[in-house]
Design an enzyme around this catalytic site. Structure first.
Site, short mmCIF file in Angstrom:
data_model
loop_
_atom_site.label_atom_id
_atom_site.label_comp_id
_atom_site.label_asym_id
_atom_site.label_seq_id
_atom_site.Cartn_x
_atom_site.Cartn_y
_atom_site.Cartn_z
N THR A 141 -78.22 5.02 95.86
CA THR A 141 -76.80 4.68 95.99
C THR A 141 -76.36 4.95 97.43
OG1 THR A 141 -76.23 6.91 95.39
CG2 THR A 141 -76.26 5.30 93.62
N GLU A 150 -75.83 1.39 90.15
CA GLU A 150 -76.23 1.95 88.84
C GLU A 150 -76.17 0.90 87.74
OE1 GLU A 150 -74.33 3.30 91.08
OE2 GLU A 150 -74.33 5.49 91.03
N LYS A 208 -52.18 10.35 95.52
CA LYS A 208 -51.21 10.90 94.56
C LYS A 208 -50.04 11.48 95.35
CE LYS A 208 -51.27 12.85 90.02
NZ LYS A 208 -51.98 13.57 89.01
N TRP A 231 -49.33 7.96 91.20
CA TRP A 231 -50.46 7.30 91.86
C TRP A 231 -50.01 6.09 92.67
CZ3 TRP A 231 -54.47 10.26 91.81
CH2 TRP A 231 -54.78 11.04 90.69
P1 AMP Z 1 -72.53 0.10 95.47
O1 AMP Z 1 -73.31 0.86 94.45
O2 AMP Z 1 -72.88 0.46 96.87
O3 AMP Z 1 -72.60 -1.35 95.26
O4 AMP Z 1 -71.01 0.54 95.30
C1 AMP Z 1 -70.34 0.39 94.08
C2 AMP Z 1 -68.86 0.64 94.26
O5 AMP Z 1 -68.26 -0.38 95.09
C3 AMP Z 1 -68.07 0.58 92.98
O6 AMP Z 1 -68.16 1.78 92.24
C4 AMP Z 1 -66.66 0.28 93.49
O7 AMP Z 1 -66.01 1.46 93.92
C5 AMP Z 1 -66.92 -0.61 94.69
N1 AMP Z 1 -66.74 -2.02 94.31
C6 AMP Z 1 -67.68 -2.90 93.98
N2 AMP Z 1 -67.15 -4.11 93.72
C7 AMP Z 1 -65.81 -3.99 93.86
C8 AMP Z 1 -64.69 -4.89 93.70
N3 AMP Z 1 -64.85 -6.16 93.37
N4 AMP Z 1 -63.44 -4.39 93.91
C9 AMP Z 1 -63.26 -3.09 94.27
N5 AMP Z 1 -64.28 -2.22 94.44
C10 AMP Z 1 -65.53 -2.65 94.24
#
Ligand code: AMP
Length: 533
Positions: free
Chosen positions: A181, A327, A437, A442
């Protein structure tokens, strides 16, 4: 009574075999470092992936061992996607945008045995090579230069593979790939995908309301092949014999547009930051810069502002916006118009498309509020999204199961806060750690950023929380203006006032040159918080 159906294991090898047999003429185009184009057929890809597998087995690779890749997007990286699992190994895509220290830590944590690396990335490798005991370093001569003698040449490695090759026997739950990640806080964590999870995700994600990729398409993945397996799109392309156009190391919007003009992809994918800078070029000279007619865009990894979706529509592209995470293999939701909304007005349609979309099939999703209770799907109640399903991680590689990531009843805690409306559309408000917050209420940074990026002078905007003695936290907007455009903090506050209550408006607006990016191209809010603490 028992079901009478066969229990054959799901396998990536079936996808590879199918591609070799049914689509030998499909093409793979890769842009080399000197910008020339390499062309390979699926027949080449099939043969070379199997050769890679044979060579890895001959080199002593054992079942479940990791082969790391440190590569740009190109045909040889695709060969790794299939060749490494075909040998029973696990492809571990290293993120070339991370700091060398982090790459070394990740490669050691994963116990990578072999490494396949682009020759143009050898200077990066040199910065951490002494700290990782790779047993064999195989260099892909991407630039065409001779591979230094101390390394194994990828082409010679393939050429030396035995003639006969048999797939390594496997169960469907055996691992095929792993990604760490992006880890904005703490150490990155490894997610390990299986044959089963990858095949199910491929079938699910390529549904007509999702990617809808067919043999007639051609796909240009701008998403790095080290970011959540390029969102799984290469697997779907191989499954359906779809032409792929890989941009290699050339990710500047001008380069992407010239490649699009030359190869006319019907489908492109990448994070919003790529499309923000490309939109600027398209707007600057619509005669010179054009998108292929009717191109479809898959955008995800961060919120895609509505204003940007409208800009692309004006230039003839349709945007499909998705939410997910490493994940989750990674797809969780996709924005498309459900039948009951097809007759909605234009504004409502764009509003819907800018939401994260509708939950994918073959997984469960729920919203859990601060009080630990499941929240209703009423469009206003907010909670953390929790998910479970056959393509969702149930643990991390060699990390003790943490209650903040997995619930006692077996769900993954995504750390994303959202509301879901009665039609099932998910609206992501924030990461739990990015929520603001103020005075006990929020404020959604995602909503505020989207509104700011709808202002005609704003190119990019990120909103963060800063500590405040009276209110606990207050929003601070970091804004990058478009070249040649002007707007004051007051202009931007008035623009926001139409959509936000007065107490929600940011007291501070900082105009900056550029918003720092994470290794996967998202706005790096941790860095911004450090800058404006
Ligand atoms: P990654 O594992 O690097 O792809 O990151 C995943 C995270 O990216 C998610 O838990 C979200 O916080 C953010 N994310 C992915 N897609 C979106 C989306 N369409 N809108 C807002 N946040 C997103």
């Amino acid at each position: 009574m028992r079901a009478t159906m066969m229990r054959t294991p799901l396998s990536l090898n079936q996808l590879l075999e199918r591609a070799g047999r049914l689509y030998p003429e499909s093409q793979i185009v890769s842009r080399r470092p000197d910008k020339s184009l390499a062309r390979h057929s699926f027949a080449d890809f099939y043969k070379r992936s199997r050769k890679l597998a044979g060579a890895l087995l001959a080199a002593g690779l054992k079942k479940g061992e990791r082969v790391a890749t440190l590569c740009w997007n190109h045909h040889a990286h695709l060969e790794c996607y299939f060749g490494i699992p075909a040998a029973g190994g696990v492809m571990h895509t290293l993120n070339l945008r991370l700091a060398p220290d982090d790459i070394a830590w990740i490669a050691n944590h994963a116990k990578d045995r072999f490494l396949i690396v682009d020759d143009v990335l050898l200077p990066l490798l040199e910065q951490f090579r002494a700290r990782v005991p790779f047993e064999k370093i195989i260099v892909f001569p991407f630039s065409g230069a001779a591979v230094p003698n101390e390394f194994t040449d990828y082409e010679a490695f393939l050429a030396g593979a035995p003639e006969a090759f048999d797939y390594a026997p496997h169960e469907e739950d055996d691992p095929v790939a792993m990604c760490y990640t992006s880890g904005t806080t703490g150490r990155p964590k490894g997610v390990v995908y299986s044959h089963r999870s990858t095949v199910i995700h491929t079938l699910m994600a390529n549904q007509p309301d999702h990617w809808c990729l067919a043999a007639r398409d051609s796909v240009m993945p701008v998403t790095p092949m080290f970011h959540a397996n390029c969102w799984g799109v290469p697997y779907a392309c191989v499954m359906m014999g779809i032409k792929m156009v890989f941009p290699g190391p050339h990710l500047h919007p001008e380069d992407l547009l010239s490649l699009m003009a030359a190869e006319q992809p019907t489908y492109v994918l990448g994070v919003p930051t790529i499309w923000i800078s490309m939109a600027q070029l398209l707007e600057s000279d619509p005669q010179k810069y054009r998108l292929p007619q009717g191109v479809r865009m898959l955008v995800g990894g961060a919120a895609m502002p509505e204003a940007l979706i409208r800009t692309y529509a004006k230039h003839g592209a349709s945007v499909s916006h998705g939410w997910g995470m490493t994940e989750m293999s990674p797809l969780g939701t996709v924005s498309y118009l459900k039948p009951e909304l097809r007759n909605a007005g234009e504004d409502e349609k764009f509003r819907r498309l800018a939401m994260a979309g509708v939950p994918a099939p073959i997984m469960d999703i729920r919203l859990i509020g601060d009080d630990g209770r499941e929240q209703p799907w009423d469009g206003v109640s907010m909670g953390e999204i929790q998910v479970r399903g056959p393509f969702i991680a149930g643990s991390y590689h060699e990390v003790a199961t943490e209650p903040e990531k997995f619930t006692a009843d077996g769900w993954l805690r995504t750390g994303d806060v959202a509301a879901i409306d009665r039609h099932g559309y998910v609206r992501i408000a924030d990461r739990t750690k990015d929520l603001i917050k103020s005075g006990g209420e929020w404020i959604s940074s995602v909503d505020m950023e989207n509104r700011l990026m709808g202002h005609e002078a704003v190119q990019e905007a990120a909103v963060i929380a800063v500590a405040d003695a009276k209110w606990g936290e207050r929003p601070l907007a970091c804004v990058v203006l478009k070249p040649g455009k002007a707007a004051s903090a007051e202009d931007l506050r008035s623009h926001l006032a139409g959509a936000f209550a007065k107490w929600q408006l940011p007291d501070r607006v900082e105009f900056i040159e550029a918003i720092p990016r994470t290794s996967t191209g998202k706005f790096w809010k941790v860095k911004l918080r450090e800058m404006f603490r």
